[in-house]
Scaffold this motif. Sequence first.
Motif, PDB file in Angstrom:
ATOM      1  N   PRO A 189      40.807  60.682  26.367  1.00  0.00           N
ATOM      2  CA  PRO A 189      40.530  59.404  25.906  1.00  0.00           C
ATOM      3  C   PRO A 189      41.695  58.623  25.717  1.00  0.00           C
ATOM      4  N   GLU A 190      41.502  57.241  25.836  1.00  0.00           N
ATOM      5  CA  GLU A 190      42.538  56.278  25.564  1.00  0.00           C
ATOM      6  C   GLU A 190      42.577  56.394  24.117  1.00  0.00           C
ATOM      7  N   VAL A 191      43.744  56.387  23.475  1.00  0.00           N
ATOM      8  CA  VAL A 191      44.080  56.294  21.838  1.00  0.00           C
ATOM      9  C   VAL A 191      44.797  55.171  21.356  1.00  0.00           C
ATOM     10  N   VAL A 202      39.534  55.699  19.544  1.00  0.00           N
ATOM     11  CA  VAL A 202      39.567  56.785  20.540  1.00  0.00           C
ATOM     12  C   VAL A 202      38.323  56.115  21.530  1.00  0.00           C
ATOM     13  N   THR A 203      38.701  55.867  22.815  1.00  0.00           N
ATOM     14  CA  THR A 203      37.915  55.619  23.656  1.00  0.00           C
ATOM     15  C   THR A 203      37.517  56.543  24.548  1.00  0.00           C
ATOM     16  N   LEU A 204      36.351  57.101  24.606  1.00  0.00           N
ATOM     17  CA  LEU A 204      36.180  58.339  25.723  1.00  0.00           C
ATOM     18  C   LEU A 204      35.863  57.678  27.114  1.00  0.00           C
ATOM     19  N   PRO A 205      36.379  58.519  28.255  1.00  0.00           N
ATOM     20  CA  PRO A 205      35.838  58.023  29.516  1.00  0.00           C
ATOM     21  C   PRO A 205      34.412  58.177  29.803  1.00  0.00           C
ATOM     22  N   THR A 243      27.385  61.691  21.857  1.00  0.00           N
ATOM     23  CA  THR A 243      26.815  60.355  21.405  1.00  0.00           C
ATOM     24  C   THR A 243      27.858  59.168  21.667  1.00  0.00           C
ATOM     25  N   GLY A 244      29.188  59.485  21.629  1.00  0.00           N
ATOM     26  CA  GLY A 244      30.078  58.706  21.440  1.00  0.00           C
ATOM     27  C   GLY A 244      30.492  58.005  20.079  1.00  0.00           C
ATOM     28  N   GLU A 245      29.843  58.592  19.164  1.00  0.00           N
ATOM     29  CA  GLU A 245      30.162  58.195  17.672  1.00  0.00           C
ATOM     30  C   GLU A 245      30.950  59.059  17.022  1.00  0.00           C
ATOM     31  N   VAL A 246      32.022  57.986  15.979  1.00  0.00           N
ATOM     32  CA  VAL A 246      32.782  58.752  15.203  1.00  0.00           C
ATOM     33  C   VAL A 246      31.839  59.400  14.043  1.00  0.00           C
ATOM     34  N   PHE A 247      31.883  60.748  14.186  1.00  0.00           N
ATOM     35  CA  PHE A 247      30.827  61.623  12.861  1.00  0.00           C
ATOM     36  C   PHE A 247      31.637  61.748  11.631  1.00  0.00           C
TER      37      PHE A 247
END
Length: 317
Positions: A189-191, A202-205, A243-247
């Motif tokens: 991921p891009e940080v 944090v951007t997930l691929p 989910t792509g969500e920050v939990f």
Amino acid sequence: MNRALRRIAPVALATAAAALLLAGCAGGGDPEATDTPAAAADCMDLSSGALSDGVKVEGDFGAVPKVTFDTPLEAEELQRTIVTEGDGDVTATGDSVNAVVSAFAGSSGTQLFSQPATITAGGEGVYEAFLAGIDCVPTGTRTVTVAPASALYDGEGNEQVGLAKGESVVIVVDVKEPLKAKEWTEDVPEVKFGAEGEAPTVTLPDTAPPADYQIKVLEEGDGAEVATGDTVTLNYQGTSWDTGEVFDQSYGGDPAQFATDQVIQGFGAALVGQKVGTKLIVTIPPEYAYGTDKDAAELGGQTLVFLVEILDTAPPA
């Protein structure tokens, strides 16, 4: 932003197996000396019996097992049967053992929980019912332990997981090889770190979750090295790859403090061996997070990504 959801990640072991194994953390009163055997080099005095031999365990090693036995099962003493014997190193007192622990109610056979956990062999404060499953066995071994109520939770049961007072328990433990991460080199991921006090991004691929447990060190520190059992001061952000969500995260509030052996396996293992000042990102598949069973925990069955900044570390008191 330490929200209420933090109770399930990454340390809120009130819903993960590790806390359920600890005397005084998930049951009635304070732990008593009888809850654990003396921490000694010798193995526990364990034998198989008609009850433990009568438990049928099916399913892949390391996954949630299918367990059947005659109910109601009422045990008067600990019994342990080796279902499958591994060929790895034999566990010894003081070892941090990588395991999958599954517990079932003796009265009905209902699954109480199935979670990955790190257990210190011979560790004080861990109920003997759970220690029995990892005691003096080679890695790769699957055990089944039948435990009377007195061997865990002070006989008071555990409302959290649905165990009644005075009820016996059947426990299946898969003793796995020590958890070691691979270097994360692809689809990292891009940080982007924000200004002081701001949460990073944090951007997930756009790819499927990685199948392997992997770590990417973004910046190596030069401070003290984190050891197993240390209490680590850190900032972190947790994201679900599914989910792509920050939990959950500590950014926006005070740094968090976690002991490496009191958190989900993949999180604790990512800290051990790192130096203070290190920034890293780790991807944790379900079997090293909250387990593969989607119904067992809110984050069950999900691949988790944690961004971590290690600020300090201290040995156990």
